[in-house]
Design a protein around this motif. Structure first.
Motif, short mmCIF file in Angstrom:
data_model
loop_
_atom_site.label_atom_id
_atom_site.label_comp_id
_atom_site.label_asym_id
_atom_site.label_seq_id
_atom_site.Cartn_x
_atom_site.Cartn_y
_atom_site.Cartn_z
N CYS A 47 37.83 61.07 17.96
CA CYS A 47 37.82 59.73 18.57
C CYS A 47 37.99 59.80 20.08
CB CYS A 47 38.92 58.87 17.96
SG CYS A 47 38.60 58.37 16.26
N LEU A 48 38.91 60.64 20.53
CA LEU A 48 39.11 60.80 21.96
C LEU A 48 37.86 61.35 22.65
CD1 LEU A 48 42.75 62.23 22.03
CD2 LEU A 48 42.01 59.94 22.75
N LEU A 49 37.18 62.28 21.97
CA LEU A 49 35.96 62.85 22.53
C LEU A 49 34.87 61.80 22.66
CD1 LEU A 49 34.46 65.36 23.52
CD2 LEU A 49 33.82 65.82 21.14
N VAL A 50 34.73 60.94 21.63
CA VAL A 50 33.73 59.88 21.68
C VAL A 50 34.04 58.89 22.80
CG1 VAL A 50 32.81 57.90 20.42
CG2 VAL A 50 33.11 60.08 19.25
N LEU A 51 35.31 58.51 22.95
CA LEU A 51 35.69 57.60 24.02
C LEU A 51 35.41 58.19 25.40
CD1 LEU A 51 39.07 56.19 22.66
CD2 LEU A 51 36.91 54.94 22.91
N PHE A 52 35.65 59.48 25.56
CA PHE A 52 35.39 60.14 26.84
C PHE A 52 33.90 60.14 27.16
CE2 PHE A 52 36.14 62.84 30.36
CZ PHE A 52 35.15 63.80 30.37
N ILE A 53 33.08 60.43 26.16
CA ILE A 53 31.63 60.42 26.38
C ILE A 53 31.14 59.02 26.74
CG2 ILE A 53 29.39 60.77 25.25
CD1 ILE A 53 30.74 63.00 23.62
N VAL A 88 30.26 54.95 33.50
CA VAL A 88 30.51 55.25 34.91
C VAL A 88 29.24 55.73 35.59
CG1 VAL A 88 31.73 56.80 36.48
CG2 VAL A 88 32.96 55.67 34.65
N GLY A 89 28.47 56.55 34.87
CA GLY A 89 27.22 57.05 35.44
C GLY A 89 26.19 55.97 35.67
N ARG A 90 26.23 54.90 34.86
CA ARG A 90 25.26 53.82 35.01
C ARG A 90 25.59 52.88 36.15
NH1 ARG A 90 24.01 50.48 29.82
NH2 ARG A 90 22.59 49.56 31.34
N GLU A 91 26.86 52.78 36.55
CA GLU A 91 27.25 51.84 37.59
C GLU A 91 26.72 52.27 38.95
OE1 GLU A 91 31.50 50.28 35.75
OE2 GLU A 91 31.41 51.40 37.63
N GLN A 92 26.30 51.27 39.74
CA GLN A 92 25.86 51.53 41.10
C GLN A 92 27.09 51.65 42.01
OE1 GLN A 92 22.76 52.09 42.08
NE2 GLN A 92 22.10 51.84 39.95
#
Length: 369
Positions: free
Chosen positions: A66-72, A78-82
């Motif tokens: 679950c922690l791994l899924v949340l991190f991904i 974050v990568g999508r935000e301008q």
């Protein structure tokens, strides 16, 4: 031939002083002590790892998953935000397209002109500035400014074509093309009493004009026809020291005005000269928070200012007040022998902008923010 390090004996190990670790931890530590670069060692390591995972608690594995899924998921969003780069207000106002025609006005080519540039993301920056001001001072009295910034796009898009400020519209201000002299009575009377002082300093400056060059300190503005010159003492809230030294009495006079806008990008003070045959195309000013004051210095016949479709004539020694967020134009159709039309222009606060709002607007639109 494969070289394999000799394994150290473990018969002399001391008993652990702490509680016995879990099977997963014990096997991992044991493997590290038995490290081998051989293929057999690698195979044993893989097999041991698989067995360790099989023996570990299923709920712990689920928690890790679950922690791994949340991190991904976090990395993806974050990568999508301008990036939110908070540049200065001036930079936003000066960011693009100084060419072309809009609203019937031929835009000048100056990168420093607030009115003549377009901007993206300005409302976001203004709201950021307003929040910063409120944290330092107070939200008291900021309702109208907050409303204006929050709904700026709707206000500007819904305004009738007769009045469309191009940068900032403050709602709920009385709107009219021209203002009476009583709107800023003290400053109007002070300017008119000093008419001769301002005129004398202009005439000294104007002696430097020649047919082959533009004197230092003067700026030529783009017009469909004729010539339009300006000599700025204050340009978009920034004092022009060299020019002020050449008009010391006029500059000192600005300090005596009660409602002069001198601390934000909407404040200007200059001498404006129209040569005969000049037409300034129709255009809108940047905001409705100010009223523009013209003190007539030289006013030949056949010169007019048209604001919101209403024509007015300048008069020497008299002030004319108008809201330049209305569509307006000016022209000089007099004979060449009559000489130029000359006015002293200064931006004053709209009389219905409260003192607390003026302070906040000075902060939000401060030069260089």
């Amino acid at each position: 031939m494969v070289l394999v390090p000799l394994r150290s004996t473990r018969t002399d190990r001391q008993a652990p002083l702490r509680p016995t670790p879990t099977r997963c931890t014990t096997m991992s530590l044991e493997w590290l002590m038995d490290w081998s670069w051989s293929l057999d060692g690698l195979r044993d390591f893989i097999a041991t790892g698989i067995q360790s995972f099989r023996d570990c608690d299923a709920s712990a594995l689920a928690a890790v998953a679950c922690l791994l899924v949340l991190f991904i998921w976090y990395c993806y969003h974050v990568g999508r935000e301008q990036p939110r780069a908070y540049t200065t207000v001036n930079a936003l106002m000066q960011s693009a397209e100084a060419n072309g025609v809009q609203n019937g006005y031929v835009y000048c080519h100056s990168p420093d002109c607030v009115r003549c540039t377009h901007h993206d993301g300005l409302n976001q920056k203004l709201y950021h500035n307003l929040q910063e001001y409120a944290k330092r001072y107070s939200w008291s009295g900021m309702g109208r400014i907050h409303k204006g910034i929050r709904e700026q796009g709707r206000y500007l898009n819904s305004r009738p074509s007769i009045q469309k400020p191009e940068v900032f519209f403050l709602p709920d201000l009385p709107t009219m093309p021209y203002f009476s002299r009583d709107a800023q009575k003290h400053d109007v009377e002070l300017l008119e009493r000093n008419f001769q002082t301002i005129l004398c300093e202009f005439e000294t400056l104007y002696k430097a004009f020649s047919n082959c060059s533009l004197p230092q300190g003067w700026k030529m503005n783009s017009t469909p026809s004729g010539e339009w010159f300006t000599f700025y003492l204050v340009n978009q809230g920034v004092c022009v020291p060299r020019n002020c030294r050449r008009c010391p009495r006029t500059y000192r006079l600005l300090g005596s005005l009660r409602t002069c806008i001198g601390n934000n990008v909407f404040g200007n003070a200059c001498i404006s000269v129209l040569s005969p045959g000049t037409v300034i195309a129709e255009h809108y000013g940047p905001t409705n928070i100010r009223i523009r004051c013209h003190l007539g210095l030289k006013t030949p016949s056949n010169c007019e200012l048209v604001v919101g479709g209403e024509p007015q004539c300048w008069a020497e020694g008299r002030c004319l007040l108008f809201d330049d967020s209305f569509l307006h134009t000016a022209f000089h159709e007099g004979e060449p022998s009559e000489g130029p039309r000359v006015i002293f222009m200064v931006d004053l606060w709209h009389p219905n902008v409260a003192a607390a709002e003026r302070q906040a607007l000075d902060f939000i639109f401060a030069p260089g923010r």
